[in-house]
Design an enzyme around this catalytic site. Structure first.
Site, PDB file in Angstrom:
ATOM      1  N   GLY A  12       0.822  -1.201   0.000  1.00 49.80           N
ATOM      2  CA  GLY A  12       0.000   0.000   0.000  1.00 49.80           C
ATOM      3  C   GLY A  12       0.857   1.253   0.000  1.00 49.80           C
ATOM      4  O   GLY A  12       1.977   1.254  -0.514  1.00 49.80           O
ATOM      5  N   ILE A  14       2.409   2.842   2.520  1.00 51.45           N
ATOM      6  CA  ILE A  14       3.668   2.708   3.259  1.00 51.45           C
ATOM      7  C   ILE A  14       4.615   1.788   2.506  1.00 51.45           C
ATOM      8  O   ILE A  14       5.804   2.075   2.369  1.00 51.45           O
ATOM      9  CB  ILE A  14       3.434   2.175   4.689  1.00 51.45           C
ATOM     10  CG1 ILE A  14       2.556   3.134   5.489  1.00 51.45           C
ATOM     11  CG2 ILE A  14       4.774   1.987   5.417  1.00 51.45           C
ATOM     12  CD1 ILE A  14       2.269   2.671   6.907  1.00 51.45           C
ATOM     13  N   ASN A  96      -6.864  -7.331  11.698  1.00 51.07           N
ATOM     14  CA  ASN A  96      -5.433  -7.431  11.430  1.00 51.07           C
ATOM     15  C   ASN A  96      -4.752  -8.576  12.171  1.00 51.07           C
ATOM     16  O   ASN A  96      -3.673  -9.020  11.777  1.00 51.07           O
ATOM     17  CB  ASN A  96      -4.751  -6.095  11.732  1.00 51.07           C
ATOM     18  CG  ASN A  96      -5.091  -5.045  10.684  1.00 51.07           C
ATOM     19  OD1 ASN A  96      -5.587  -5.374   9.607  1.00 51.07           O
ATOM     20  ND2 ASN A  96      -4.823  -3.783  10.980  1.00 51.07           N
ATOM     21  N   THR A 120       2.022  -2.701  11.218  1.00 48.24           N
ATOM     22  CA  THR A 120       0.566  -2.870  11.254  1.00 48.24           C
ATOM     23  C   THR A 120      -0.018  -2.519  12.628  1.00 48.24           C
ATOM     24  O   THR A 120       0.520  -2.908  13.657  1.00 48.24           O
ATOM     25  CB  THR A 120       0.197  -4.318  10.893  1.00 48.24           C
ATOM     26  OG1 THR A 120       0.754  -4.639   9.612  1.00 48.24           O
ATOM     27  CG2 THR A 120      -1.308  -4.507  10.839  1.00 48.24           C
ATOM     28  N   ASN A 121      -1.118  -1.792  12.632  1.00 50.00           N
ATOM     29  CA  ASN A 121      -1.800  -1.403  13.874  1.00 50.00           C
ATOM     30  C   ASN A 121      -2.935  -2.359  14.230  1.00 50.00           C
ATOM     31  O   ASN A 121      -3.476  -3.021  13.347  1.00 50.00           O
ATOM     32  CB  ASN A 121      -2.367   0.020  13.729  1.00 50.00           C
ATOM     33  CG  ASN A 121      -1.306   1.082  13.942  1.00 50.00           C
ATOM     34  OD1 ASN A 121      -0.479   0.978  14.836  1.00 50.00           O
ATOM     35  ND2 ASN A 121      -1.321   2.112  13.107  1.00 50.00           N
ATOM     36  N   HIS A 176       1.780   2.352  21.295  1.00 50.99           N
ATOM     37  CA  HIS A 176       1.582   3.237  20.152  1.00 50.99           C
ATOM     38  C   HIS A 176       0.101   3.577  20.061  1.00 50.99           C
ATOM     39  O   HIS A 176      -0.654   2.984  19.306  1.00 50.99           O
ATOM     40  CB  HIS A 176       2.052   2.532  18.879  1.00 50.99           C
ATOM     41  CG  HIS A 176       1.988   3.400  17.653  1.00 50.99           C
ATOM     42  ND1 HIS A 176       2.539   4.659  17.600  1.00 50.99           N
ATOM     43  CD2 HIS A 176       1.448   3.177  16.424  1.00 50.99           C
ATOM     44  CE1 HIS A 176       2.351   5.166  16.388  1.00 50.99           C
ATOM     45  NE2 HIS A 176       1.678   4.287  15.664  1.00 50.99           N
TER      46      HIS A 176
END
Length: 322
Positions: A12, A14, A96, A120-121, A176
């Protein structure tokens, strides 16, 4: 000498930015992986065609099979659903988590010796799940969060003081997310601690509090402005700093989501702390002294991460046996 192979799992915004930065810095050859057919191949070809202009010789390929990860020295994972306006990082958890299980299995089979950086979050929970799913040593799996959050803090401070970002050092610890802990005490401008700059009249405590709050909400601010996605330039640059420190054994001290087994009073969790990254992976956890409000804020952040990890364990209990 053969160039190192760097696998980008997720092609994507990023992933594409990562691929271009790797070429510009000549860190190695790039494999772009994605489940969407044509996307990694198209982006790889597009970036490769920029190489004569930018002057780099990295080789780019795109793939839809995990076999393409074979013998990668570094894997950077961005696969998953991105945040959208009104969506917290935590909302992404169940979606995710499944992606991390698939990615972890692919890395385990084809790149078991790689240094893995997860983007990845929700980050702290996803890097925990990725390590469990891949079975790689804890020191070889790390999350990109603190470098980005600290960069945002540094940028806001440099803008406030009208000085170069190069002269600002800052650390952000913890998860985060909204509970991250920007450490004012350990942040400096040209070596001068921020509390001293308040005494010198450069700024006020109230203004510093505003900057800390903006740092905590840095990702959401960009999501709300873009409306169709999340940040990608700064996250990519942050992950590249980590990969470069590993590939070139620079041993930089970088705040990262690292595995803690007693440090900071935390066990069996990935939480953002300063670490030394070298050719062996995470070579040392830098355990700085936290007291008072900083300690309370860090413990609160750890609690938030623990909540996400507990949720992962309920959704995918089989991860615990790995």
């Amino acid at each position: 000498m053969a160039r190192d192979k760097i696998a980008l799992i997720g092609s994507g915004q990023i992933g594409g930015t990562l691929a271009h930065l790797i070429g510009l810095k000549e860190l190695g050859d790039v494999v772009m992986f994605d489940i969407a057919e044509g996307v990694p191949q198209g982006k790889a070809l597009d970036i490769a065609q920029s190489s004569p202009v930018d002057g780099f010789d990295a080789h780019y390929t795109g793939a839809n099979s995990y076999e393409a990860l074979d013998n990668a020295k570094v894997c950077i994972v961005t696969a998953g659903v991105p945040r959208k306006p009104g969506m917290s990082r935590d909302d992404l958890l169940s979606i995710n988590l499944k992606v991390m299980e698939q990615v972890g299995a692919g890395i385990k089979k084809y790149a078991p010796d790689a240094f893995v950086i997860c983007i990845t979050n929700p980050l702290d929970a996803m890097v925990w799940a990725l390590q469990k799913a891949s079975g790689l040593p804890h020191k070889k799996v790390v999350g990109m969060a603190g470098v980005l959050d600290s960069a945002r803090f540094r940028y806001f401070l440099a803008d406030e003081f009208n000085v170069s970002v190069e002269d600002v050092t800052a650390f952000v610890l913890g998860g985060h997310g909204d509970t991250m802990v920007p450490l004012v005490k350990y942040s400096t401008v040209a070596g001068i601690p921020l509390p001293d700059l308040v005494k010198m009249g450069w700024t006020s405590q109230a203004r510093l509090d505003e900057i800390v709050d903006r740092t905590r909400n840095g990702g959401a601010e960009i999501v709300n402005l873009l409306k169709t996605g999340s940040a990608f330039y700064a996250p990519a640059a942050s992950a590249i700093a980590m990969a470069e420190s590993y590939l070139r054994d620079k041993k930089r001290v970088l705040p990262s989501a690292a595995y803690l087994n007693g440090e900071y009073g935390v066990k069996d969790m990935y939480v953002g702390v300063p670490v030394v990254i070298g050719s062996k992976g995470v070579e040392r956890v830098v355990e700085i002294e936290l007291a008072g409000k900083d300690r309370e804020a860090f413990d609160k952040s750890v609690g938030a991460v623990q909540g996400l990890v507990d949720a992962c364990k309920k959704i995918a209990p089989d991860l615990l046996g790995r």
